[in-house]
Structure formats: C-alpha cells, structure tokens
Design an enzyme around this catalytic site. Structure first.
Site, mmCIF file in Angstrom:
data_model
loop_
_atom_site.group_PDB
_atom_site.id
_atom_site.type_symbol
_atom_site.label_atom_id
_atom_site.label_comp_id
_atom_site.label_asym_id
_atom_site.label_seq_id
_atom_site.Cartn_x
_atom_site.Cartn_y
_atom_site.Cartn_z
ATOM 1 C CG HIS A 180 2.284 0.262 4.318
ATOM 2 N ND1 HIS A 180 1.988 -0.681 5.271
ATOM 3 C CD2 HIS A 180 1.172 1.011 4.157
ATOM 4 C CE1 HIS A 180 0.731 -0.502 5.673
ATOM 5 N NE2 HIS A 180 0.219 0.518 5.019
ATOM 6 C CG HIS A 198 -3.662 7.304 2.739
ATOM 7 N ND1 HIS A 198 -3.548 7.229 4.098
ATOM 8 C CD2 HIS A 198 -3.506 6.036 2.297
ATOM 9 C CE1 HIS A 198 -3.318 5.972 4.458
ATOM 10 N NE2 HIS A 198 -3.290 5.229 3.372
ATOM 11 C CG ASP A 213 -2.016 -0.950 1.209
ATOM 12 O OD1 ASP A 213 -1.967 -1.880 0.385
ATOM 13 O OD2 ASP A 213 -2.955 -0.787 2.005
#
Ligand SMILES: [Zn+2]
Length: 217
Positions: free
Chosen positions: A182, A92, A37
């Site tokens: 991530h 986000h 991510d």
C-alpha cells in the site's frame, strides 16, 4: 454498446490465473508482480516511485478515484514512470461485493473516467477493496470490461505490523506470485522501508518484476 468480457468465476490472484484469464499474456518463469494499493498519496507514492526507478521495477498501482482527485500530478507521475494503473473503486467501500448493482457500477465507472481524464490511461484491471468479491461484482466488472484482480501474497502492511514482519512476509514470495502493498491509507513508512530491502533481495534471488497490464506495455 461494446461487449463485456466473459465473467470469471474468481478473481485473478497469480500470474498463472492472469495468463489463463488473458490469453496472449506470458511471463518469464521467474516473474513476480508488485501491486500497490490505495493511492495516489502525495508523500508515499513519490518515495515509492523513486525506489522503483532505482531498481528498474515496474508496478501496478491500484488507485482510488477520490484519491486521484486532488493528487492528479502524482497519478500522472505514476504513468509517466511507465507503471500500470488499475481501478480500485471511487470511495473504497467495505463489502463492495454486496452493494446494489447501481452502486457497484458507479464506483467503477466514475473511477475509470477520473483515471482516464487524469492520466490518459484507461485501466483494464479492477481490484475490489479488501478483496471482497461476489458473483454480482464479477459480472459487473466483466460488463465494464475490467479483469478482476486479487493477490497471492499479503504482508498486511496496512496494519503496520512492523518493518520486520512486512519484510519477512514479502520475502516468502515465490515466482508466479502477485504481491500486495500500500502507498495510501495512512503512514506507509513501514511499507516503504520494507520494500527498500525486499526489492533488491528478490532481484538478487533472480526474480524478475513484471508489469501486469499487458495491453498497455
Ligand atoms: Zn484498498
């Protein structure tokens, strides 16, 4: 106007959930899925791509629209390497599930457009930042024809707990799980170093990494 998907009551967080939400998809019994991510990132995404290539592992990259902006080549490299891409909002936002409907819709639509314009790939999956969901957000995703996606195994690598902690938490994965990591949002050296151990270790156990977005094999 194309019909939306049937809204799910909760997001997909395991391969079994995924199979139920998208009939026709199937995974081997020893499958695990890796999701990555908050990219694309100019430093960490290419490093992770090289690692995935070395081990022949497909992954799903949940991209932030405003990170694709300015890192278009990196986003294209992800798709060129055969990986899947999901919509992870434009900016986000925290508490995405509590945003006004218009805001939610715009976060999804703008990102969808940017990813498509950049890579030629229109995501089918949507991951809410921090896994923040609400019935309204699930409905909005369904209207946008996006399947809501969570995870089952979260090593909290974004908080940089150390390579050993990330490695240990990822090695706790079992078949059928969806792992979260991530490549964006800061220094991801710990995540990268952990994955260098975890990917071959899970493969040595006989686990098979699978791609999630089956409509774009
Ligand atoms: Zn995120």
């Amino acid at each position: 106007m194309p019909a939306g998907l049937r809204p799910l009551k909760k997001p997909v967080s395991t391969l079994e959930d995924y199979r139920r939400a998208l009939p026709g998809s199937a995974f081997p019994a020893d499958a695990v899925a890796l999701t990555i991510d908050d990219g694309p990132h100019p430093v960490w995404t290419p490093k992770i791509l090289r690692l995935l290539h070395k081990h022949h592992v497909p992954a799903l990259f949940c991209m932030i629209g405003n990170q694709v902006l300015g890192h278009e080549t990196v986003a294209r490299d992800v798709v060129r390497d055969g990986h899947q891409v999901a919509n992870h909002t434009w900016s986000h936002p925290t508490e995405m599930g509590r945003r006004p409907h218009r805001h939610m819709r715009r976060e999804l639509a703008r990102t969808q457009e940017k990813i498509y314009d950049t890579t030629g790939h229109a995501p089918n999956l949507f991951r809410s930042p921090g896994g923040d969901w609400s019935p309204a957000l699930l409905r909005t995703a369904a209207k946008a024809r996006l399947v809501p996606l969570d995870w089952s195994d979260d090593p909290r690598d974004w908080s940089r707990p150390g390579v050993a902690a990330i490695t240990r938490r990822l090695l706790a994965a079992r078949p059928g799980r969806i792992l979260l990591c991530h490549d964006g949002g800061g220094d991801r050296s710990q995540t990268y170093t952990a994955l260098r151990t975890v990917i071959p270790a899970l493969q040595a156990r006989g686990y098979r990494f699978v791609a999630l977005d089956h409509r774009h094999p």
